[in-house]
Design a protein around this motif. Structure first.
Motif, short mmCIF file in Angstrom:
data_model
loop_
_atom_site.label_atom_id
_atom_site.label_comp_id
_atom_site.label_asym_id
_atom_site.label_seq_id
_atom_site.Cartn_x
_atom_site.Cartn_y
_atom_site.Cartn_z
N GLY A 4 0.75 -1.01 -0.01
CA GLY A 4 0.01 -0.08 0.06
C GLY A 4 1.04 1.34 -0.01
N TYR A 10 -4.85 2.01 -1.06
CA TYR A 10 -4.41 0.87 -2.22
C TYR A 10 -5.30 1.16 -3.23
CZ TYR A 10 -2.99 -3.16 -4.31
OH TYR A 10 -2.55 -4.03 -5.31
N LYS A 11 -4.85 1.58 -4.47
CA LYS A 11 -5.48 1.76 -5.49
C LYS A 11 -6.89 2.80 -5.10
CE LYS A 11 -4.64 -2.28 -7.94
NZ LYS A 11 -5.01 -3.82 -8.49
N ARG A 71 0.22 -9.93 -3.62
CA ARG A 71 -0.55 -8.86 -4.24
C ARG A 71 -1.60 -9.46 -4.88
NH1 ARG A 71 -0.82 -8.03 -9.51
NH2 ARG A 71 0.53 -9.48 -10.17
N ASP A 81 -4.92 -7.89 -4.28
CA ASP A 81 -5.97 -7.37 -5.20
C ASP A 81 -7.27 -7.98 -5.10
OD1 ASP A 81 -4.16 -5.56 -6.36
OD2 ASP A 81 -3.48 -7.01 -7.89
#
Ligand code: G4P
Length: 527
Positions: free
Chosen positions: A35, A77-78, A264, A268
């Protein structure tokens, strides 16, 4: 959708749970690394109660003090705002963990690939099951020789009473561990060993038959992977998000937290499937996180161990709306208005004063004794959040006053420590004696020390042999009264005044259950 609702939908509030040593701290750290919240590994370690300290509770408290800042770790994160709630790994603080689980919307369970499902994991899973919490499983330490993946999945299904669905699959194990294959994106993730930073070598392959696979991991591991994947697809159900959200089906990931293998994929998938803040049940009605008025409850109180500054941080889970600094809120139990000039939130490892926070977030409120576990705050509406059950303690002792001049201080101290959730108090209905119940031996020492240093009261422990505390209920009032009369010596009240039966052995409890089939015996205070 309003910007307000968008904020809420971005949030993912969860806890990582495991048996000590499975890799919870390491995984937490790697998630923060992904992150971008920290830049090198090692930063979260201070959070952990070190093994050398397990018998020295002062040292543990000191370390727990350090961990306040990392009790909640928020990061971006994103497009998501992720809140990881830390749970103490130490068994003696299991009750803390149980309560933390009431403040999360989902969990990630870490399982050691060599050890499989262990005791603490089973126990914590029981709490998740009670609440239908969605669960993702991460099988860790694939870089070491561990058990066969199919065997592990069988054990997880059986021991945790969950259906499982592998989302990634390990290629090799131990010294021959090459990485993981993502069953959904058909990506082959071959990682370089780098414990400090994120280093990846991702290869997208068209299909499992691709020759790239053979070139990357060698023909024998490639063949094995193909055979495994065929079996996986034949044996396990397709991933069904609805079943996951109901807490029935757990997606499973494989990897090595220490080496950044498979993290990851986990992260995700997590942000994609894990629930955003969920509605919560108050005694009066269900509260949706999208309601604009602020509501929240205290799920954890962290006391400062410094006797000169008796101060705490009350951790509030925001259930709905937006919490604002310096705005007046109603403290339901005290029926008083409070405002908070320095609420803190937790981004990465920094504790910062914040102006506002949204449903799904946790804020820390500095407190000098106004809060107890379970307290509700609202903008005015009369609400009491449910869902903070007490669990039957494992150990019991009578607490006696050792200094007759300090009776008042002792009572006050006990009441406040119980309100913080340090242990549970039961008052025997027959002789009025006070019994303290705890999950671990450490708490008795903590209570004695804190009573003396914070309240000037001296206590003495006297042994009592008890097996379990059971909260009892029955639709038949007469039967209940009869039971209470017959078992008068073993009846107690908990801090809320509820009837509790203190069974002194498993046999006695079994007999009571047999003799009084109309009475239900519960091992938690909420049923
Ligand atoms: P916990 O919070 O669940 O108690 O576990 P923690 O992350 O502290 O991990 C426990 C031990 O397992 C640590 O070793 C850690 O380095 C190791 N570990 C975690 N993930 C992996 C992995 O994927 N592979 C291998 N081989 N080991 C892993 P330690 O020696 O106890 O601590 P340290 O001195 O390395 O910090």
């Amino acid at each position: 959708m309003s910007t307000y609702s968008q904020e809420i939908d971005k949030r993912r509030t969860f806890a990582i749970i495991s048996h000590p040593d499975a890799g919870k701290t390491t995984l937490t750290e790697k998630l923060l690394l992904f992150g971008g919240a920290i830049h090198v590994a090692g930063a979260v370690k201070s959070n952990k109660i070190r093994k050398t300290a397990t018998s020295d509770w002062m040292e543990i408290e000191r370390q727990r003090g350090i961990s306040v800042a990392t009790s909640v770790m928020g990061f971006q994160y994103k497009d998501y705002k992720i809140n990881i709630l830390d749970t103490p790994g130490h068994e003696d603080f299991a009750e803390d963990t149980f309560r933390t689980l009431t403040a999360v919307d989902s969990v990630i369970i870490v399982v050691d690939s060599a050890k499989g499902v262990e005791k603490q994991t089973r126990r914590l899973m029981e709490v998740c099951r009670m609440r239908h919490t969605p669960v993702i499983v991460f099988v860790n330490k694939l870089d070491r020789e561990g058990r066969d993946a199919f065997d592990l999945l069988d054990e997880i299904e059986e021991e945790l009473q969950l259906s499982v669905r592998p989302m990634t699959w390990p290629i090799g194990m131990g010294e021959r561990f090459k990485g993981v294959y993502d069953l959904f994106s058909s990506e082959l993730n071959l990682f370089k060993v780098d414990k400090q930073h994120i280093a990846e070598d991702v290869k997208k392959i068209d299909s499992i038959d691709s020759t790239v696979l053979d070139e990357s991991v060698g023909p024998s591991l490639a063949e094995r992977l193909r055979a495994d994947i065929e079996l996986v697809n034949g044996v396990y159900p397709d991933f069904d998000r609805e079943r996951y959200l109901r807490g029935e089906l757990a997606p499973v990931f494989f990897g090595s937290a220490l080496n950044n293998f498979g993290i990851r994929e986990l992260l995700d998938c997590f942000v994609r499937i894990a629930p955003s803040p969920q509605p919560l049940q108050a005694q009066e009605r269900e509260i949706s996180p999208h309601e604009e008025p602020f509501t929240g409850f205290v799920f954890k109180i962290h006391a400062n161990m410094d006797p000169n500054h008796r101060s705490c941080i009350a951790f509030v889970k925001i259930c709905s709306g937006r919490f604002e600094r310096n705005k007046y809120y109603r403290h339901i139990r005290l029926d008083k208005q409070f405002r908070f000039s320095s609420p803190t939130a937790f981004m990465a490892q920094k504790k910062e004063i914040v102006d506002d926070a949204y449903a799904g977030d946790i804020v820390g409120l500095p407190d000098t004794g106004n809060f107890k576990i379970g307290d509700t705050l609202t903008e005015g509406e009369l609400l009491h959040f449910k869902g903070l059950p007490s669990f039957s303690p494992e150990l019991f002792q009578y607490i006696e006053n050792a200094d007759p001049m300090k009776q008042k201080q002792l009572i006050k101290g006990i009441e406040q420590l119980m309100g913080e959730g340090v242990a549970q108090l039961f008052v025997n209905q027959f002789n009025g004696r006070r019994i303290i119940g705890t999950v671990g031996q450490l708490q008795f020492e903590v209570i004695k020390y804190r009573l003396l240093h914070e309240y000037g009261a001296e206590c003495r422990w006297e042994p009592i042999h008890l097996y379990k505390a059971c909260w009892i209920e029955s639709d038949n009032r007469e039967v209940l009264d009869n039971f209470k009369r017959r078992k008068a010596q073993y009846m107690a009240h908990d801090i809320e005044g509820r009837d509790v039966f203190l069974a002194d052995s498993g046999y006695v409890l079994q007999m009571a259950q047999q003799d009084f089939p109309e009475i239900k015996f519960h091992f938690t205070s909420e049923f």
